[in-house]
Motif scaffolding. Structure first.
Motif: not given
Lengths: 564, 78
Positions: A390-397
């Motif tokens: 979730s953290q990887f995806l949110c920083v990407g987002s």
């Protein structure tokens, strides 16, 4: 077959299963940015519960809880778990549903988009962006470092010819860099292909895995110790203060007597008495501020927005405290039992053991055998990965939507381009995090977890005021963010950059003062400056059109003035 | 009822402070330290109170948002 090789096989099977699930979920991917970042806002109650719980519970829930209980006693449950049961659900109910509602109405994908609109300020994104990313990155590092360390520790003896190690207990284990790389790669693949839907599915699966394995481990260890009653009786006999939340002067005096007697004649008891660890009631109370961090976690914000409907939140709000209890109570008991556990006439944990985080792994290794050891490691990795993804995806987002999309122009980017940007950023972030984790492998990063949570908690007044206080202004928001950042840095420096683990401010956890300072800044500066425009107040506090028709319209209009 | 639920949640936050068993090492069911049992009860009480909050304090405008945006109508693919 060596125990290390058994662990390698079990972990490999688990990772392959996870990868398969992630790739399967990508078959449902619709190719749009809304689907990649928000699963087309289609996540139902069960998946929402599992992804919220899996995201908020890190390796700390299994390894840290037992370690903290070993070091300080059962009080850790009240400090960290039951408080989170109250506060996390409060954040889901009071903040999460509101933000979901704004996200559904106005199409927000990230926190920064919401704050830019609510505080009528484009530049607030530039202030919030470094703070949010700066707080998420140490959190990511903790996950990557933990996974590499756990894999290395449990696979000792698996490949003595390929991976010889000067440290005898690590000889033949999968090296730290390789373990961390494999975990990063697996997470990256299912986030890359499945987006937030893949993440939610993987989180649900992993949450079930670590809950079941936690319970299995508990019963196996209890059985090996002669049953739950016997295990607790040993603690009563050797370290009774570990069964208490607080410690009295009489307890300390009794400990000193027992220690003196043990040192005079070490044959009188197998277990050396452990020093009682007390906590003032004020410090205990101040732990309530730390779980406020979930109100500002960007990865949790993203999960909130994926909800299919407001009703999807109901299960999460109600079941979250129970899920915490199911995971934490067994782990806390195992940690307390470890203080006085005896096997073959010898203590299971040697006297003076200084690494509490290893307590659970040691107990499993000594009492559960290689297969359960491998499975438990898979459970620990599940807890780590369900937060990492979730953290990887949110920083990407955040990079895609708040920087690229915002400054190039969302209308100039096609959906496909946004998905490509999102994926490129996910890969970049994984690579950068991995390199930093390998280069700066240090245990002090673990201490930074508490500071990370405190930093996010200090921003809670911002989101609470944004959704509940009409009078909260742009200047108040800047003051809140800047004072939170300054307080966080100041207290962090005062604690020797996390070196002093017992650091308190006015007898309380630093998070309490940080929340107090940022709240004061928000309130005072907002009251001193001009309120937001009527249009903004109407947008965020006015009744939705279908309710408005049923209400007293003149009253509604009157209430939208900037002075309200 | 709405205010009662919120007052109960505030009360739970206060009693979370554990005024009664702070320095007690008494056991429940022969194996569970009483302070841990107490806080496990706090967790269960939290779940019960949030269930009441969902029933009696549910934000009406969230449901309105659903009907406005069509959220929840097709259920997505999750």
């Amino acid at each position: 077959m060596s125990a290390g090789l058994t662990a390698v096989i079990v972990i490999s099977c688990y990772l392959a299963l996870l990868l398969g699930l992630g790739l399967f979920s990508s078959r449902f991917f619709r190719g749009t940015a809304a689907d990649f970042f928000l699963a087309s806002r289609g996540i139902g109650p069960f998946l929402l519960l599992m992804s919220l719980f899996g995201t908020t519970m890190t390796a700390f829930a299994l390894v840290g809880s037992s370690g903290e209980a070993f070091a300080g006693g059962v009080g850790v449950y009240g400090r960290m778990a039951s408080s989170s049961g109250i506060i996390h659900s409060a954040c889901f109910f009071l903040v999460g549903i509101k933000l979901w509602s704004f996200g559904a109405r106005y199409g927000y994908v990230t926190q920064i988009q919401f704050f830019r609109d609510r505080f009528e300020s484009d530049k607030i994104g530039l202030v919030l962006f470094p703070m949010l990313v700066g707080l998420v990155i140490p959190y990511l590092l903790i996950g990557v470092i933990s996974s590499g360390t756990v894999v290395q520790g449990i696979t000792a003896g698996a490949f003595p010819d390929f991976f010889p190690n000067e440290v005898a207990r690590l000889n033949g284990s999968v090296p730290y860099w390789l373990g961390a790389a494999v975990i990063c790669l697996v997470v990256m693949i299912y986030v890359f292909f499945g987006g937030v839907r893949g993440t939610a599915w993987a989180n649900a699966f992993q949450t079930i895995v670590f809950m079941i394995l936690g319970c299995v481990t508990f019963f196996v260890i209890a059985n090996k110790l002669g049953g739950m009653d016997k295990a607790t009786q040993l603690v009563e006999q050797y370290n009774p203060t570990r069964l208490q939340a607080g410690v009295s002067e009489a307890d300390v005096a009794q400990y000193q007597e027992r220690l003196a007697a043990w040192e005079a004649d070490k044959t009188i008891a197998v277990i050396k008495p452990m020093e009682p660890k007390g906590l003032s009631k004020l410090a205990f109370w101040s732990y309530l501020f730390i779980p406020l961090s979930v109100g500002m976690f960007p990865h949790l914000f993203q999960h909130w927005l994926t909800a299919r409907s407001a009703k999807s939140f109901r299960l999460s709000v109600i079941a979250h405290p129970l899920m915490i209890m199911i995971v934490w109570v067994p782990c806390v008991l195992i940690g307390v039992w470890a203080t006085s556990a005896v096997m073959g006439g010898k203590p299971v944990i040697p006297a003076g053991w200084s690494n509490p985080n290893a307590v659970l792994v040691i107990l499993v290794k000594k009492m559960a055998g290689p297969l359960l050891g491998g499975l438990l490691t898979a459970g620990i990795l599940a807890a780590i990965m369900s937060s990492l993804d979730s953290q990887f995806l949110c920083v990407g987002s955040i990079f895609t939507n708040d920087i690229v999309g915002h400054y190039i122009g969302h209308d100039k980017l096609s959906d496909r381009q946004k998905v490509i940007w999102g994926r490129v950023f996910v890969v970049l972030i994984v690579v950068v995090t991995y390199i930093v984790a390998v280069k700066f492998k240090t245990r002090s990063v673990f201490t930074m977890a508490v500071w990370c949570f405190s930093g996010f908690a200090s921003l809670f007044p911002l989101v609470f005021a944004a959704v509940y206080w009409k009078r909260a202004t742009k200047a108040g928001a800047y003051a809140c963010v800047l004072s939170a950042g300054a307080a966080c840095m100041w207290f962090f420096a005062q604690s020797g950059y996390g070196a002093n683990r017992e650091y308190l401010v006015l007898g309380m956890m630093p998070a309490a003062s940080m929340v107090g300072i940022s709240t004061l800044a928000m309130v005072v500066v907002s009251l001193m400056t001009q309120g937001p425009s009527g249009a903004t107040i109407e947008k965020f506090f006015g009744k939705p059109p279908s309710l408005r028709a049923e209400c007293d319209v003149p009253e509604l209009v009157a209430s939208t003035g900037a002075e309200s | 009822m709405k205010n009662t639920v919120y007052v109960l949640i505030v009360l739970l936050t206060i009693v979370h402070q554990d005024f009664w068993w702070w320095e007690s090492s008494r056991l429940v069911f022969g194996f569970l330290p009483i302070t841990l049992a107490y806080h496990a009860c706090v967790s269960m009480a939290a779940a019960a109170l949030w269930a009441l909050a969902v029933k009696y304090c549910w934000p009406v405008d969230a449901d309105v948002t659903e009907s406005m945006t069509g959220a929840g109508s097709d259920g997505g693919q999750a």
